[in-house]
Design a protein around this motif. Structure first.
Motif, PDB file in Angstrom:
ATOM      1  N   CYS A 176       8.001  17.270  36.352  1.00 21.33           N
ATOM      2  CA  CYS A 176       7.732  16.940  37.750  1.00 21.33           C
ATOM      3  C   CYS A 176       8.911  16.158  38.316  1.00 21.33           C
ATOM      4  O   CYS A 176       9.675  15.523  37.581  1.00 21.33           O
ATOM      5  CB  CYS A 176       6.429  16.151  37.881  1.00 21.33           C
ATOM      6  SG  CYS A 176       6.526  14.430  37.337  1.00 21.33           S
ATOM      7  N   ASN A 177       9.042  16.184  39.605  1.00 20.83           N
ATOM      8  CA  ASN A 177      10.196  15.577  40.256  1.00 20.83           C
ATOM      9  C   ASN A 177      10.159  14.045  40.241  1.00 20.83           C
ATOM     10  O   ASN A 177      11.139  13.387  40.589  1.00 20.83           O
ATOM     11  CB  ASN A 177      10.284  16.063  41.709  1.00 20.83           C
ATOM     12  CG  ASN A 177      11.673  15.915  42.283  1.00 20.83           C
ATOM     13  OD1 ASN A 177      12.669  16.261  41.651  1.00 20.83           O
ATOM     14  ND2 ASN A 177      11.751  15.360  43.485  1.00 20.83           N
ATOM     15  N   HIS A 178       9.045  13.459  39.792  1.00 14.91           N
ATOM     16  CA  HIS A 178       8.923  12.000  39.777  1.00 14.91           C
ATOM     17  C   HIS A 178       9.534  11.384  38.517  1.00 14.91           C
ATOM     18  O   HIS A 178       9.884  10.203  38.528  1.00 14.91           O
ATOM     19  CB  HIS A 178       7.447  11.595  39.875  1.00 14.91           C
ATOM     20  CG  HIS A 178       6.704  12.312  40.957  1.00 14.91           C
ATOM     21  ND1 HIS A 178       5.639  13.155  40.709  1.00 14.91           N
ATOM     22  CD2 HIS A 178       6.909  12.348  42.304  1.00 14.91           C
ATOM     23  CE1 HIS A 178       5.205  13.664  41.848  1.00 14.91           C
ATOM     24  NE2 HIS A 178       5.959  13.191  42.829  1.00 14.91           N
ATOM     25  N   ASP A 183      12.005   4.545  34.910  1.00 14.54           N
ATOM     26  CA  ASP A 183      10.636   4.048  35.019  1.00 14.54           C
ATOM     27  C   ASP A 183       9.690   4.737  34.045  1.00 14.54           C
ATOM     28  O   ASP A 183       9.761   5.961  33.853  1.00 14.54           O
ATOM     29  CB  ASP A 183      10.113   4.265  36.455  1.00 14.54           C
ATOM     30  CG  ASP A 183      11.072   3.718  37.494  1.00 14.54           C
ATOM     31  OD1 ASP A 183      11.506   2.567  37.322  1.00 14.54           O
ATOM     32  OD2 ASP A 183      11.395   4.456  38.439  1.00 14.54           O
ATOM     33  N   LYS A 184       8.795   3.960  33.467  1.00 13.03           N
ATOM     34  CA  LYS A 184       7.740   4.514  32.627  1.00 13.03           C
ATOM     35  C   LYS A 184       6.566   4.896  33.519  1.00 13.03           C
ATOM     36  O   LYS A 184       5.818   4.026  33.979  1.00 13.03           O
ATOM     37  CB  LYS A 184       7.295   3.497  31.574  1.00 13.03           C
ATOM     38  CG  LYS A 184       8.347   3.191  30.533  1.00 13.03           C
ATOM     39  CD  LYS A 184       7.791   2.263  29.453  1.00 13.03           C
ATOM     40  CE  LYS A 184       8.819   2.006  28.368  1.00 13.03           C
ATOM     41  NZ  LYS A 184       8.282   1.147  27.289  1.00 13.03           N
ATOM     42  N   ILE A 185       6.404   6.178  33.757  1.00 13.92           N
ATOM     43  CA  ILE A 185       5.352   6.629  34.679  1.00 13.92           C
ATOM     44  C   ILE A 185       4.443   7.675  34.022  1.00 13.92           C
ATOM     45  O   ILE A 185       3.717   8.384  34.707  1.00 13.92           O
ATOM     46  CB  ILE A 185       5.966   7.201  35.972  1.00 13.92           C
ATOM     47  CG1 ILE A 185       6.938   8.336  35.671  1.00 13.92           C
ATOM     48  CG2 ILE A 185       6.673   6.101  36.749  1.00 13.92           C
ATOM     49  CD1 ILE A 185       7.510   8.997  36.931  1.00 13.92           C
ATOM     50  N   GLY A 186       4.485   7.744  32.690  1.00 12.37           N
ATOM     51  CA  GLY A 186       3.608   8.663  31.979  1.00 12.37           C
ATOM     52  C   GLY A 186       4.309   9.949  31.595  1.00 12.37           C
ATOM     53  O   GLY A 186       5.302  10.343  32.221  1.00 12.37           O
ATOM     54  N   PHE A 187       3.749  10.586  30.582  1.00 12.09           N
ATOM     55  CA  PHE A 187       4.368  11.815  30.076  1.00 12.09           C
ATOM     56  C   PHE A 187       3.251  12.727  29.574  1.00 12.09           C
ATOM     57  O   PHE A 187       2.792  12.629  28.441  1.00 12.09           O
ATOM     58  CB  PHE A 187       5.338  11.474  28.933  1.00 12.09           C
ATOM     59  CG  PHE A 187       6.383  12.522  28.690  1.00 12.09           C
ATOM     60  CD1 PHE A 187       7.582  12.504  29.383  1.00 12.09           C
ATOM     61  CD2 PHE A 187       6.181  13.529  27.758  1.00 12.09           C
ATOM     62  CE1 PHE A 187       8.569  13.463  29.154  1.00 12.09           C
ATOM     63  CE2 PHE A 187       7.143  14.490  27.517  1.00 12.09           C
ATOM     64  CZ  PHE A 187       8.345  14.457  28.223  1.00 12.09           C
ATOM     65  N   GLN A 206       7.184  21.573  29.056  1.00 18.33           N
ATOM     66  CA  GLN A 206       6.636  21.260  30.372  1.00 18.33           C
ATOM     67  C   GLN A 206       5.995  19.874  30.352  1.00 18.33           C
ATOM     68  O   GLN A 206       5.237  19.559  29.433  1.00 18.33           O
ATOM     69  CB  GLN A 206       5.586  22.295  30.781  1.00 18.33           C
ATOM     70  CG  GLN A 206       6.096  23.725  30.834  1.00 18.33           C
ATOM     71  CD  GLN A 206       4.992  24.709  31.160  1.00 18.33           C
ATOM     72  OE1 GLN A 206       4.076  24.408  31.929  1.00 18.33           O
ATOM     73  NE2 GLN A 206       5.062  25.893  30.569  1.00 18.33           N
ATOM     74  N   ASP A 207       6.283  19.074  31.374  1.00 14.67           N
ATOM     75  CA  ASP A 207       5.745  17.714  31.416  1.00 14.67           C
ATOM     76  C   ASP A 207       5.588  17.256  32.863  1.00 14.67           C
ATOM     77  O   ASP A 207       6.311  17.701  33.754  1.00 14.67           O
ATOM     78  CB  ASP A 207       6.685  16.770  30.664  1.00 14.67           C
ATOM     79  CG  ASP A 207       6.396  15.330  31.004  1.00 14.67           C
ATOM     80  OD1 ASP A 207       5.337  14.840  30.607  1.00 14.67           O
ATOM     81  OD2 ASP A 207       7.227  14.708  31.691  1.00 14.67           O
ATOM     82  N   TRP A 208       4.652  16.318  33.059  1.00 18.81           N
ATOM     83  CA  TRP A 208       4.447  15.736  34.386  1.00 18.81           C
ATOM     84  C   TRP A 208       3.957  14.295  34.215  1.00 18.81           C
ATOM     85  O   TRP A 208       3.510  13.886  33.134  1.00 18.81           O
ATOM     86  CB  TRP A 208       3.457  16.556  35.209  1.00 18.81           C
ATOM     87  CG  TRP A 208       2.161  16.863  34.495  1.00 18.81           C
ATOM     88  CD1 TRP A 208       0.990  16.168  34.589  1.00 18.81           C
ATOM     89  CD2 TRP A 208       1.919  17.948  33.576  1.00 18.81           C
ATOM     90  NE1 TRP A 208       0.025  16.740  33.785  1.00 18.81           N
ATOM     91  CE2 TRP A 208       0.574  17.837  33.159  1.00 18.81           C
ATOM     92  CE3 TRP A 208       2.699  18.977  33.068  1.00 18.81           C
ATOM     93  CZ2 TRP A 208      -0.006  18.721  32.249  1.00 18.81           C
ATOM     94  CZ3 TRP A 208       2.126  19.867  32.166  1.00 18.81           C
ATOM     95  CH2 TRP A 208       0.785  19.740  31.772  1.00 18.81           C
ATOM     96  N   CYS A 209       4.062  13.522  35.253  1.00 25.31           N
ATOM     97  CA  CYS A 209       3.742  12.090  35.193  1.00 25.31           C
ATOM     98  C   CYS A 209       2.243  11.834  35.366  1.00 25.31           C
ATOM     99  O   CYS A 209       1.456  12.758  35.618  1.00 25.31           O
ATOM    100  CB  CYS A 209       4.539  11.327  36.246  1.00 25.31           C
ATOM    101  SG  CYS A 209       3.983  11.671  37.942  1.00 25.31           S
ATOM    102  N   MET A 243      13.531  11.510  28.361  1.00 24.70           N
ATOM    103  CA  MET A 243      12.456  11.012  29.218  1.00 24.70           C
ATOM    104  C   MET A 243      11.202  10.712  28.398  1.00 24.70           C
ATOM    105  O   MET A 243      10.496   9.722  28.649  1.00 24.70           O
ATOM    106  CB  MET A 243      12.133  12.031  30.308  1.00 24.70           C
ATOM    107  CG  MET A 243      13.211  12.171  31.362  1.00 24.70           C
ATOM    108  SD  MET A 243      12.761  13.421  32.617  1.00 24.70           S
ATOM    109  CE  MET A 243      14.167  13.298  33.728  1.00 24.70           C
ATOM    110  N   LYS A 244      10.960  11.556  27.415  1.00 20.51           N
ATOM    111  CA  LYS A 244       9.787  11.336  26.567  1.00 20.51           C
ATOM    112  C   LYS A 244       9.930  10.035  25.785  1.00 20.51           C
ATOM    113  O   LYS A 244       8.980   9.265  25.644  1.00 20.51           O
ATOM    114  CB  LYS A 244       9.590  12.514  25.620  1.00 20.51           C
ATOM    115  CG  LYS A 244       8.329  12.416  24.766  1.00 20.51           C
ATOM    116  CD  LYS A 244       8.077  13.699  24.001  1.00 20.51           C
ATOM    117  CE  LYS A 244       6.765  13.603  23.222  1.00 20.51           C
ATOM    118  NZ  LYS A 244       6.442  14.870  22.520  1.00 20.51           N
ATOM    119  N   GLU A 245      11.127   9.803  25.274  1.00 15.65           N
ATOM    120  CA  GLU A 245      11.370   8.559  24.542  1.00 15.65           C
ATOM    121  C   GLU A 245      11.163   7.346  25.425  1.00 15.65           C
ATOM    122  O   GLU A 245      10.566   6.342  25.015  1.00 15.65           O
ATOM    123  CB  GLU A 245      12.785   8.547  23.974  1.00 15.65           C
ATOM    124  CG  GLU A 245      13.122   7.276  23.201  1.00 15.65           C
ATOM    125  CD  GLU A 245      14.548   7.234  22.734  1.00 15.65           C
ATOM    126  OE1 GLU A 245      14.863   6.386  21.880  1.00 15.65           O
ATOM    127  OE2 GLU A 245      15.355   8.031  23.228  1.00 15.65           O
TER     128      GLU A 245
END
Length: 251
Positions: A176-178, A183-187, A206-209, A243-245
């Motif tokens: 997702c574009n966020h 920032d830690k916004i979820g994965f 595939q991943d999104w916040c 990003m996942k890390e």
């Protein structure tokens, strides 16, 4: 010092390779193409002339340095990507079983003639259909060609990779574009992933916040509204795991 049985085996493999290579060149006429390009990420070796091209899957057996006169097996080289060296470990395993030190030592003094012998052994043990050594002045790269890949299949493989300013050429991933690197916004993943994992043909990373997940659940899945909120972007595989890390601290 070479083991007597190893010396005999290496010469046999080299003689076998000469016949194999004659058949390979006769069948595919790779010398008739003007350009060549290989990519460690997707494991494809491409020969082309303008729009005409032919593709193969390949393994990278190792490299020979003219400066230091040393051979280095690909499995001992951290700069070579897993896609083109993982099967070469079978050569090392065979070396341990046969007590052939040349196949188990990662790097050693050598010469170009022996580099061809080691490549010939790799071709035999990995069931290669031919070999290729791109032109180079100092560092010679020895490849074992595994199979022909038709252009449609090759393009489908190439389409799964993207250029990345930070990580060069890697498999694509969708996020997702966020998501960002601050920032830690979820994965939230479509399935559990790990680095260098093999994917099915129809799968992508595939991943999104967290906020996207709330919208997705409210909309009862992915639809025009949830997709518009996510505003999916394409990044490379390494960016994905960076990003996942950040979000999960999984390393």
């Amino acid at each position: 010092m070479k083991h007597p049985e190893y010396n005999e085996f290496a010469k046999f493999c080299l003689h076998e390779l000469i016949e194999l290579q004659d058949d390979f060149k006769s069948r595919y006429d790779i010398d008739g193409y003007e350009d060549w390009f290989y990519n460690q990420s997707n494991g494809l070796l491409t020969f082309s002339t303008e729009e005409d091209q032919i593709n193969f899957r390949y393994l990278l057996a190792g490299t020979f340095s003219k400066r230091s006169n040393t051979w280095k097996w690909s499995w001992d080289n951290e700069n070579i990507m897993p896609e083109v060296k993982k099967e070469v470990s079978s050569v090392k395993n065979f070396g341990y079983q046969s007590e052939f030190e040349k196949l188990t030592n990662g790097c050693f003094e050598s010469d170009e003639e022996e580099a061809w012998e080691l490549t010939a052994i790799t071709a035999r043990l990995t069931k290669g259909i031919g070999v290729y050594r791109p032109a180079s002045e100092d560092l010679l790269t020895f490849m074992v060609i595994q199979e022909f890949v038709d252009n449609e299949t090759a393009q489908a493989i190439k389409d799964k990779y993207v250029e990345c300013g930070a990580h060069e050429y890697r498999r694509r991933a969708f996020v997702c574009n966020h998501l960002n690197y601050r920032d830690k916004i979820g994965f939230e993943e479509s399935f559990e992933t790990y680095e260098n994992m093999q994917l099915e043909d129809d799968d992508d990373f595939q991943d999104w916040c967290n906020e996207c997940e709330k919208v997705r659940q409210k909309e009862d899945g992915w639809n025009d509204n949830s997709m518009a909120f996510a505003d999916i972007k394409v990044i490379c595989e390494q960016c994905y795991f960076d990003m996942k890390e950040l979000n999960l601290g999984y390393r």
